[in-house]
Design an enzyme around this catalytic site. Sequence first.
Site, PDB file in Angstrom:
ATOM      1  CE  LYS A  13      -1.939  -0.648   4.039  1.00  0.00           C
ATOM      2  NZ  LYS A  13      -1.361  -1.913   4.501  1.00  0.00           N
ATOM      3  NE  ARG A  88      -3.476  -1.196  10.193  1.00  0.00           N
ATOM      4  CZ  ARG A  88      -2.389  -0.649   9.644  1.00  0.00           C
ATOM      5  NH1 ARG A  88      -2.374   0.612   9.317  1.00  0.00           N
ATOM      6  NH2 ARG A  88      -1.328  -1.380   9.436  1.00  0.00           N
ATOM      7  NE  ARG A 123       7.537  -3.072   5.877  1.00  0.00           N
ATOM      8  CZ  ARG A 123       6.243  -2.849   6.075  1.00  0.00           C
ATOM      9  NH1 ARG A 123       5.481  -2.418   5.088  1.00  0.00           N
ATOM     10  NH2 ARG A 123       5.703  -3.097   7.242  1.00  0.00           N
ATOM     11  NE  ARG A 156       6.925  -1.047  10.092  1.00  0.00           N
ATOM     12  CZ  ARG A 156       5.701  -0.871   9.584  1.00  0.00           C
ATOM     13  NH1 ARG A 156       5.538  -0.204   8.470  1.00  0.00           N
ATOM     14  NH2 ARG A 156       4.653  -1.362  10.197  1.00  0.00           N
ATOM     15  NE  ARG A 167       2.607  -5.203  11.301  1.00  0.00           N
ATOM     16  CZ  ARG A 167       3.577  -5.015  10.398  1.00  0.00           C
ATOM     17  NH1 ARG A 167       4.710  -5.729  10.480  1.00  0.00           N
ATOM     18  NH2 ARG A 167       3.431  -4.147   9.455  1.00  0.00           N
TER      19      ARG A 167
HETATM   20  P1  AMP Z   1       1.606   0.498   9.192  1.00  0.00           P
HETATM   21  O1  AMP Z   1       2.868   1.252   8.944  1.00  0.00           O
HETATM   22  O2  AMP Z   1       0.432   1.061   8.423  1.00  0.00           O
HETATM   23  O3  AMP Z   1       1.759  -0.982   9.026  1.00  0.00           O
HETATM   24  O4  AMP Z   1       1.240   0.755  10.738  1.00  0.00           O
HETATM   25  C1  AMP Z   1       2.095   0.317  11.769  1.00  0.00           C
HETATM   26  C2  AMP Z   1       1.348   0.186  13.073  1.00  0.00           C
HETATM   27  O5  AMP Z   1       0.804   1.475  13.435  1.00  0.00           O
HETATM   28  C3  AMP Z   1       0.166  -0.753  13.068  1.00  0.00           C
HETATM   29  O6  AMP Z   1       0.539  -2.089  13.272  1.00  0.00           O
HETATM   30  C4  AMP Z   1      -0.644  -0.208  14.236  1.00  0.00           C
HETATM   31  O7  AMP Z   1      -0.071  -0.556  15.479  1.00  0.00           O
HETATM   32  C5  AMP Z   1      -0.457   1.291  14.064  1.00  0.00           C
HETATM   33  N1  AMP Z   1      -1.492   1.856  13.159  1.00  0.00           N
HETATM   34  C6  AMP Z   1      -1.300   2.455  11.951  1.00  0.00           C
HETATM   35  N2  AMP Z   1      -2.474   2.837  11.413  1.00  0.00           N
HETATM   36  C7  AMP Z   1      -3.437   2.470  12.293  1.00  0.00           C
HETATM   37  C8  AMP Z   1      -4.859   2.563  12.309  1.00  0.00           C
HETATM   38  N3  AMP Z   1      -5.534   3.125  11.302  1.00  0.00           N
HETATM   39  N4  AMP Z   1      -5.518   2.072  13.392  1.00  0.00           N
HETATM   40  C9  AMP Z   1      -4.853   1.535  14.428  1.00  0.00           C
HETATM   41  N5  AMP Z   1      -3.522   1.389  14.469  1.00  0.00           N
HETATM   42  C10 AMP Z   1      -2.813   1.850  13.421  1.00  0.00           C
END
Ligand code: AMP
Length: 212
Positions: A13, A88, A123, A156, A167
């Site tokens: 994404k 989400r 990644r 990460r 996740r």
């Molecule tokens: P991402 O980089 O989008 O994979 O986000 C990393 C982490 O940030 C996720 O695993 C969640 O812990 C938190 N996070 C990001 N976006 C959201 C969201 N919309 N709702 C809840 N937690 C989020």
Amino acid sequence: MNLIFLGAPGAGKGTQAEIVGKRYSLPTVSTGNIIRAALKAGTPLGLEAKSFIEAGRLVPDEVVIAIIKERLAEPDCENGFILDGFPRTIPQAEALDAMGVPIDCVLDLEVPDETIEKRLGGRRVCPDCGGSYHLDYKPPKKPETCDNCGGKLMQRKDDAPETVSERLRVYHAETQPLIDFYDRQGKLVVVRGQEKVEDTTALTLKALEERA
Ligand code: AMP
């Protein structure tokens, strides 16, 4: 054009949002990047989010909804945006609707779990600008160095294999229901993630152009 990019963690994404954003001059709004920046800066938001993010869980809805409200009110979002990683959960999507933010199209990037597990191990991200790379599929020009800003790339913490399975579990339980939610609103477009970034981009652009 207000777009949402849906998909499992590691589906691509962020990478596609960045490319499409440049092409259409739309800012990409990534809640993950906003939260990681807060964590790095040690702000109250960062401290609140730390345990959730590191365990592969979602940060509470009210926290991310407040982040998005503030971010979408900034002037660069006036003429459109791409949401990457938000909403989400169903309550987050309902909150977005309640804000009166019209969404034109929701693009679901489909990638099987086994592929995700393989991908996330390779990644690498830039802690300075949020740029995202992959050792095999999207390597930086100079090893371990961000093409955009020269930052030192890192893995990460939540890309560790045990966190990745959590996740994915959370994705299927909490986020996947959004596919039906937006399908019912007539906004859903599905794109199958390909092995090569540029092949996925071609499908993504085609899907968006067909909608326009
Ligand atoms: P991402 O980089 O989008 O994979 O986000 C990393 C982490 O940030 C996720 O695993 C969640 O812990 C938190 N996070 C990001 N976006 C959201 C969201 N919309 N709702 C809840 N937690 C989020």
